[in-house]
Design an enzyme around this catalytic site. Structure first.
Site, PDB file in Angstrom:
ATOM      1  CB  VAL A   1      -0.961  -0.111   1.317  1.00  0.00           C
ATOM      2  CG1 VAL A   1      -1.642   1.299   1.144  1.00  0.00           C
ATOM      3  CG2 VAL A   1      -1.963  -1.018   0.959  1.00  0.00           C
ATOM      4  CG  ASP A   2       2.836   2.247   3.596  1.00  0.00           C
ATOM      5  OD1 ASP A   2       2.969   0.979   3.306  1.00  0.00           O
ATOM      6  OD2 ASP A   2       2.430   2.752   4.752  1.00  0.00           O
TER       7      ASP A   2
END
Length: 290
Positions: free
Chosen positions: A219-220
């Site tokens: 996600v990040d």
């Protein structure tokens, strides 16, 4: 026998974007890119030698405007008054090939940023490491041949020199983790979080070299595969450039030139800042022979 077209039906004319009159006398191979001709030529040679009764190959055809169309070509021999000719039956498979390419791209890339995904990154990293091991092995064999001695029991600086990989064979992986990104999503909403990710992805593309591979692996989290680096100083320079690019504040509303949406301006909605300052954890791992 000379490879020139003696006839063409309307379906083939439509496929290649040419009239029958234009096609007659044209060398069939000239309707395809060079790399496709070599594949077809080998198949036709087997057909003429009698090794096969027919051959089938998927190849591209170039239209006059440069557009490419895919055709599934089946070739058989055809008796002619002046010798043996070739009869080709072509099925237009452009849509199937286009769909297959799009599905393959979607399976290997992140829909939000357009970057390669984790699976594709791991595959490329494994392939790069395999090439590195092969290059290192080749270096060892070459140096062993020059030195005339086996390195198995060699110690000290001689062994170090022997096992030192040649320039450009090292592989490095950089991992960039956006610290606190979840708080951005929680405070501002997924839409602004997505915008931040797209900006970071674009910056990474521009901060890396053409041969490097940038991927979104979580996600990040982003990963960068560096291949062909000359030395550690080269890696340090690349890391510094990447860090400078992705730690610059990300502009949100100011770049849009528009007022906040009604949802953003409603009671209780968080105020969207003009810019967001990012903190990034950047790790580097290197391997030269696995």
């Amino acid at each position: 026998p000379d490879g020139r077209l003696r006839d063409a039906n309307p379906a083939f004319c439509a496929l290649v974007g040419r009239s029958r009159e234009t096609l007659l006398g044209t060398i069939a191979a000239d309707l395809s890119p060079d790399e496709d001709r070599a594949v077809t030529r080998a198949r036709v040679r087997a057909l003429r030698d009698g090794a096969q009764a027919s051959v089938t190959v998927e190849k591209r055809f170039v239209r006059p405007d440069g557009a490419l169309r895919w055709g599934r070509l089946t070739i058989t021999t055809l008796p002619l008054p002046d010798g043996t000719g070739l009869l080709g039956l072509v099925e237009d498979v452009t849509e199937r090939r286009t769909l297959a390419a799009r599905l393959a791209h979607e399976q290997q890339h992140d829909a939000l940023t357009g970057l390669p995904n984790r699976a594709y990154f791991l595959d490329c990293t494994a392939a790069a490491l395999a090439r590195t091991r092969e290059a290192t092995r080749a270096d060892e064999e070459a140096r062993r041949a020059q030195g005339g001695a086996a390195p198995d029991d060699t110690t000290g600086s001689a062994a170090s020199e022997l096992l030192e990989p040649s320039a450009g064979t090292r592989v490095h992986v950089l991992l960039a983790d956006l610290d606190g990104f979840k708080r951005i999503n929680d405070a501002l909403g997924d839409g602004h979080g997505d915008r931040v990710l797209r900006v970071i992805a674009d910056r990474l593309r521009h901060a890396t070299r053409g041969a490097d591979l940038v991927a979104r692996v979580a996600v990040d989290e982003f990963a960068i595969l560096l291949v062909g680096v000359r030395d550690e100083q080269d890696v340090t320079s690349i890391v510094a450039r990447i860090r400078a690019a992705i730690t610059r504040p990300v502009v949100l509303r100011a770049a849009e030139g528009t007022d906040p949406s009604p949802a953003e301006a409603s009671a209780g909605a968080p105020r969207v800042p003009d810019v967001i300052a990012l903190r990034v954890s950047l790790g580097v791992a290197g391997a030269d022979s696995g």
